[in-house]
Design a protein around this motif. Sequence first.
Motif, PDB file in Angstrom:
ATOM      1  N   TRP A   1      42.878  35.949  30.904  1.00  0.00           N
ATOM      2  CA  TRP A   1      41.828  37.197  30.900  1.00  0.00           C
ATOM      3  C   TRP A   1      42.663  38.374  30.596  1.00  0.00           C
ATOM      4  CZ3 TRP A   1      40.409  41.690  32.728  1.00  0.00           C
ATOM      5  CH2 TRP A   1      39.028  42.371  32.175  1.00  0.00           C
TER       6      TRP A   1
ATOM      7  N   LEU B   1      35.950  43.822  41.565  1.00  0.00           N
ATOM      8  CA  LEU B   1      35.609  44.012  40.221  1.00  0.00           C
ATOM      9  C   LEU B   1      34.813  43.355  39.642  1.00  0.00           C
ATOM     10  CD1 LEU B   1      39.618  43.876  39.192  1.00  0.00           C
ATOM     11  CD2 LEU B   1      38.227  45.862  39.258  1.00  0.00           C
ATOM     12  N   MET B   2      34.590  42.084  40.083  1.00  0.00           N
ATOM     13  CA  MET B   2      33.460  40.998  39.584  1.00  0.00           C
ATOM     14  C   MET B   2      33.455  39.798  40.624  1.00  0.00           C
ATOM     15  SD  MET B   2      35.078  39.489  36.152  1.00  0.00           S
ATOM     16  CE  MET B   2      36.668  38.703  35.999  1.00  0.00           C
TER      17      MET B   2
ATOM     18  N   TYR C   1      35.032  32.969  33.823  1.00  0.00           N
ATOM     19  CA  TYR C   1      35.268  34.197  32.997  1.00  0.00           C
ATOM     20  C   TYR C   1      35.923  33.686  31.806  1.00  0.00           C
ATOM     21  CZ  TYR C   1      40.043  33.079  34.976  1.00  0.00           C
ATOM     22  OH  TYR C   1      41.285  32.703  35.441  1.00  0.00           O
TER      23      TYR C   1
ATOM     24  N   GLN D   1      38.847  48.340  34.837  1.00  0.00           N
ATOM     25  CA  GLN D   1      37.372  48.514  35.158  1.00  0.00           C
ATOM     26  C   GLN D   1      36.541  48.486  33.679  1.00  0.00           C
ATOM     27  OE1 GLN D   1      37.500  50.730  39.372  1.00  0.00           O
ATOM     28  NE2 GLN D   1      37.386  52.047  37.599  1.00  0.00           N
TER      29      GLN D   1
ATOM     30  N   GLU E   1      37.388  47.242  31.156  1.00  0.00           N
ATOM     31  CA  GLU E   1      37.367  45.918  30.411  1.00  0.00           C
ATOM     32  C   GLU E   1      36.733  44.928  31.176  1.00  0.00           C
ATOM     33  OE1 GLU E   1      38.848  44.648  27.637  1.00  0.00           O
ATOM     34  OE2 GLU E   1      39.157  46.712  27.277  1.00  0.00           O
ATOM     35  N   ILE E   2      36.101  45.037  32.399  1.00  0.00           N
ATOM     36  CA  ILE E   2      35.377  44.296  33.213  1.00  0.00           C
ATOM     37  C   ILE E   2      33.890  44.725  32.742  1.00  0.00           C
ATOM     38  CG2 ILE E   2      34.318  43.941  35.283  1.00  0.00           C
ATOM     39  CD1 ILE E   2      36.937  42.437  35.242  1.00  0.00           C
TER      40      ILE E   2
ATOM     41  N   TYR F   1      33.300  43.363  29.428  1.00  0.00           N
ATOM     42  CA  TYR F   1      33.325  42.005  29.471  1.00  0.00           C
ATOM     43  C   TYR F   1      31.832  41.431  29.928  1.00  0.00           C
ATOM     44  CZ  TYR F   1      33.722  37.392  32.378  1.00  0.00           C
ATOM     45  OH  TYR F   1      33.373  36.324  32.684  1.00  0.00           O
ATOM     46  N   ARG F   2      31.147  42.169  31.030  1.00  0.00           N
ATOM     47  CA  ARG F   2      30.096  41.954  31.464  1.00  0.00           C
ATOM     48  C   ARG F   2      28.761  41.899  30.418  1.00  0.00           C
ATOM     49  NH1 ARG F   2      30.406  45.228  37.234  1.00  0.00           N
ATOM     50  NH2 ARG F   2      31.438  43.557  38.484  1.00  0.00           N
TER      51      ARG F   2
END
Length: 301
Positions: free
Chosen positions: A105, A157-158, A241, A285, A287-288, A291-292
């Motif tokens: 990731w 983060l997730m 992920y 953050q 990129e998260i 990604y979501r």
Amino acid sequence: MDWDKLRIFHSVADAGSLTHAGDLLHLSQSAVSRQVRSLEESLDTTLFHRHARGLILTEQGELLFDATRAMMKRLDTATARIRDSEDEVFGELRVTTTIGFGTLWLAPRLAKLYEKYPDLKIDLMLEERVLDLPMREADIAIRMKEPSQADLIRKRLMSVHIGLFASPDYLEQCGIPQKVEDLSEHRLICQNVGSPQVSAATYLVKELMANDILSVLHVNNYFGVLQGVINNLGIGILPDYLTFDFPNLVRVLPEVESVEVPVYLAYPEELRHSQRIAVFRDFVQEEIIAYRKNVKEQKIS
């Protein structure tokens, strides 16, 4: 007390060898030995037991090494703060996370960070062992559980779940299992229950192994498990992920998954004002969030 002698002593104690310390300090072995002997004489004590296989700290040496280690930590912190007082972002940033998350990731996304900050030097340390951030084994960590140390700044983060995945070619050749018991007719690719991994994954592997799985491929990290899956070797136990970056993976028995695994970013309180920490934190953050959003759009489509 002579700082140069302390610095040399610390290097010898850390390396466990006069020769190795000399290489690091760019000094001859004899020069290092003289400085250590001079320090011992000034303290009127013996700091090392000398053996054929190397040097071992005496009790007095351990006490001094604890002190020099604390001194080096404070110097590292001061150096970081001085460098981070500049407006420009540059210098080394030591990032630690697991092998799976780091290779699958994080690493593929770092090009964007380097585009913005080309002078940043990232040391990506991938291992399952939890490095000690307050002791400066690393500057910032992404961990698969909430850090327990009180002197860390942390941000969730997730969340991740561990599930079953296979390639379309494998499923076309070997069939799609309709229930957990059907896994006995397939090869399972996973980490050994004794391998360092999040407890949620260990529990899931144990549960699935109770179904008389006859053929198993054990790999000690998720990167290896993924390689087995995309090369049609079987059904792999992998974190979800991966679903966006590897859209060809097929989720098998989607109701079978681990409990929620929280993903945290953490760094020492003393690095709160670090420019390097700030840009890396903000990058992860962002990129998260992307990604979501992408995963959500992928599910809708």
